[in-house]
Design a protein around this motif. Structure first.
Motif, PDB file in Angstrom:
ATOM      1  N   ASP A  29       0.824  -1.204   0.000  1.00  0.00           N
ATOM      2  CA  ASP A  29       0.000   0.000   0.000  1.00  0.00           C
ATOM      3  C   ASP A  29       0.858   1.254   0.000  1.00  0.00           C
ATOM      4  O   ASP A  29       0.430   2.300  -0.455  1.00  0.00           O
ATOM      5  CB  ASP A  29      -0.910   0.034   1.228  1.00  0.00           C
ATOM      6  N   LEU A  30       2.053   1.141   0.529  1.00  0.00           N
ATOM      7  CA  LEU A  30       2.929   2.301   0.656  1.00  0.00           C
ATOM      8  C   LEU A  30       4.367   1.872   0.433  1.00  0.00           C
ATOM      9  O   LEU A  30       4.838   0.926   1.056  1.00  0.00           O
ATOM     10  CB  LEU A  30       2.801   2.916   2.058  1.00  0.00           C
ATOM     11  N   VAL A  49       8.058   3.812   0.422  1.00  0.00           N
ATOM     12  CA  VAL A  49       8.724   5.081   0.679  1.00  0.00           C
ATOM     13  C   VAL A  49      10.161   5.031   0.187  1.00  0.00           C
ATOM     14  O   VAL A  49      10.753   3.969   0.069  1.00  0.00           O
ATOM     15  CB  VAL A  49       8.685   5.457   2.184  1.00  0.00           C
ATOM     16  N   ASP A  50      10.700   6.195  -0.093  1.00  0.00           N
ATOM     17  CA  ASP A  50      12.074   6.330  -0.557  1.00  0.00           C
ATOM     18  C   ASP A  50      12.957   6.593   0.654  1.00  0.00           C
ATOM     19  O   ASP A  50      12.907   7.671   1.246  1.00  0.00           O
ATOM     20  CB  ASP A  50      12.161   7.483  -1.559  1.00  0.00           C
ATOM     21  N   GLY A  51      13.755   5.616   1.041  1.00  0.00           N
ATOM     22  CA  GLY A  51      14.609   5.735   2.212  1.00  0.00           C
ATOM     23  C   GLY A  51      15.681   6.798   2.093  1.00  0.00           C
ATOM     24  O   GLY A  51      16.351   7.103   3.067  1.00  0.00           O
ATOM     25  N   ALA A  52      15.852   7.376   0.914  1.00  0.00           N
ATOM     26  CA  ALA A  52      16.846   8.430   0.735  1.00  0.00           C
ATOM     27  C   ALA A  52      16.298   9.798   1.130  1.00  0.00           C
ATOM     28  O   ALA A  52      17.050  10.758   1.224  1.00  0.00           O
ATOM     29  CB  ALA A  52      17.321   8.465  -0.719  1.00  0.00           C
ATOM     30  N   LEU A  53      14.995   9.892   1.365  1.00  0.00           N
ATOM     31  CA  LEU A  53      14.396  11.179   1.746  1.00  0.00           C
ATOM     32  C   LEU A  53      14.687  11.500   3.205  1.00  0.00           C
ATOM     33  O   LEU A  53      15.016  10.620   4.003  1.00  0.00           O
ATOM     34  CB  LEU A  53      12.880  11.129   1.533  1.00  0.00           C
ATOM     35  N   ALA A  54      14.506  12.744   3.556  1.00  0.00           N
ATOM     36  CA  ALA A  54      14.694  13.180   4.940  1.00  0.00           C
ATOM     37  C   ALA A  54      13.636  12.525   5.831  1.00  0.00           C
ATOM     38  O   ALA A  54      12.530  12.249   5.374  1.00  0.00           O
ATOM     39  CB  ALA A  54      14.566  14.701   5.025  1.00  0.00           C
ATOM     40  N   PRO A  55      13.969  12.259   7.091  1.00  0.00           N
ATOM     41  CA  PRO A  55      13.012  11.622   8.004  1.00  0.00           C
ATOM     42  C   PRO A  55      11.668  12.343   8.079  1.00  0.00           C
ATOM     43  O   PRO A  55      10.614  11.704   8.160  1.00  0.00           O
ATOM     44  CB  PRO A  55      13.724  11.655   9.357  1.00  0.00           C
ATOM     45  N   GLU A  56      11.686  13.666   8.021  1.00  0.00           N
ATOM     46  CA  GLU A  56      10.435  14.426   8.090  1.00  0.00           C
ATOM     47  C   GLU A  56       9.546  14.118   6.880  1.00  0.00           C
ATOM     48  O   GLU A  56       8.330  13.986   7.014  1.00  0.00           O
ATOM     49  CB  GLU A  56      10.713  15.927   8.168  1.00  0.00           C
ATOM     50  N   ALA A  57      10.141  14.013   5.713  1.00  0.00           N
ATOM     51  CA  ALA A  57       9.386  13.701   4.500  1.00  0.00           C
ATOM     52  C   ALA A  57       8.837  12.285   4.565  1.00  0.00           C
ATOM     53  O   ALA A  57       7.688  12.034   4.188  1.00  0.00           O
ATOM     54  CB  ALA A  57      10.264  13.868   3.264  1.00  0.00           C
ATOM     55  N   LEU A  58       9.646  11.343   5.056  1.00  0.00           N
ATOM     56  CA  LEU A  58       9.183   9.964   5.204  1.00  0.00           C
ATOM     57  C   LEU A  58       8.019   9.881   6.181  1.00  0.00           C
ATOM     58  O   LEU A  58       7.018   9.214   5.921  1.00  0.00           O
ATOM     59  CB  LEU A  58      10.323   9.063   5.686  1.00  0.00           C
ATOM     60  N   GLY A  82       5.920  12.195   6.921  1.00  0.00           N
ATOM     61  CA  GLY A  82       4.745  12.780   6.279  1.00  0.00           C
ATOM     62  C   GLY A  82       4.062  11.802   5.349  1.00  0.00           C
ATOM     63  O   GLY A  82       2.832  11.712   5.327  1.00  0.00           O
ATOM     64  N   GLN A  83       4.840  11.031   4.590  1.00  0.00           N
ATOM     65  CA  GLN A  83       4.256  10.030   3.691  1.00  0.00           C
ATOM     66  C   GLN A  83       3.526   8.946   4.478  1.00  0.00           C
ATOM     67  O   GLN A  83       2.424   8.525   4.124  1.00  0.00           O
ATOM     68  CB  GLN A  83       5.345   9.388   2.831  1.00  0.00           C
ATOM     69  N   VAL A  84       4.149   8.486   5.569  1.00  0.00           N
ATOM     70  CA  VAL A  84       3.542   7.429   6.376  1.00  0.00           C
ATOM     71  C   VAL A  84       2.266   7.925   7.043  1.00  0.00           C
ATOM     72  O   VAL A  84       1.233   7.248   7.021  1.00  0.00           O
ATOM     73  CB  VAL A  84       4.547   6.902   7.428  1.00  0.00           C
ATOM     74  N   TRP A  85       2.288   9.123   7.619  1.00  0.00           N
ATOM     75  CA  TRP A  85       1.102   9.665   8.283  1.00  0.00           C
ATOM     76  C   TRP A  85      -0.028   9.908   7.281  1.00  0.00           C
ATOM     77  O   TRP A  85      -1.195   9.658   7.574  1.00  0.00           O
ATOM     78  CB  TRP A  85       1.429  10.951   9.034  1.00  0.00           C
ATOM     79  N   ALA A  86       0.298  10.383   6.096  1.00  0.00           N
ATOM     80  CA  ALA A  86      -0.726  10.608   5.073  1.00  0.00           C
ATOM     81  C   ALA A  86      -1.359   9.288   4.652  1.00  0.00           C
ATOM     82  O   ALA A  86      -2.585   9.194   4.493  1.00  0.00           O
ATOM     83  CB  ALA A  86      -0.124  11.319   3.862  1.00  0.00           C
ATOM     84  N   ALA A 139      -3.629   8.097   7.464  1.00  0.00           N
ATOM     85  CA  ALA A 139      -4.854   8.891   7.546  1.00  0.00           C
ATOM     86  C   ALA A 139      -5.849   8.502   6.441  1.00  0.00           C
ATOM     87  O   ALA A 139      -7.052   8.675   6.612  1.00  0.00           O
ATOM     88  CB  ALA A 139      -4.513  10.378   7.425  1.00  0.00           C
ATOM     89  N   ALA A 140      -5.348   7.942   5.354  1.00  0.00           N
ATOM     90  CA  ALA A 140      -6.215   7.561   4.241  1.00  0.00           C
ATOM     91  C   ALA A 140      -6.894   6.214   4.476  1.00  0.00           C
ATOM     92  O   ALA A 140      -7.778   5.829   3.719  1.00  0.00           O
ATOM     93  CB  ALA A 140      -5.405   7.505   2.947  1.00  0.00           C
ATOM     94  N   ARG A 141      -6.530   5.511   5.530  1.00  0.00           N
ATOM     95  CA  ARG A 141      -7.120   4.201   5.819  1.00  0.00           C
ATOM     96  C   ARG A 141      -8.498   4.357   6.461  1.00  0.00           C
ATOM     97  O   ARG A 141      -8.800   5.345   7.091  1.00  0.00           O
ATOM     98  CB  ARG A 141      -6.206   3.388   6.704  1.00  0.00           C
TER      99      ARG A 141
END
Length: 54
Positions: free
Chosen positions: A24-25, A27-36, A38-42, A45-47
């Motif tokens: 379902d998700l 993520v790109d582990g190269a992104l900053a922790p804050e961006a990661l 945000g992706q996980v929380w979004a 929230a969509a569930r």
């Protein structure tokens, strides 16, 4: 400790790679922790509360 890079890549391609299409998700582990985060929380929230994407 000796790191076997080729071994790790082969294991990833054998076990992780094939499951990406069923996730379902992804993520790109190269992104900053804050961006990661945000992706996980979004995605969470969509569930719909039953583990399904609404």
């Amino acid at each position: 400790m000796k790191v076997l890079t080729g071994h790790r890549r082969a294991a990833h391609e054998r076990h992780v790679g094939p499951l990406r299409a069923r996730c379902d998700l992804v993520v790109d582990g190269a992104l900053a922790p804050e961006a990661l985060a945000g992706q996980v929380w979004a995605a969470a929230a969509a569930r719909d509360g039953r583990g399904r994407v609404s």
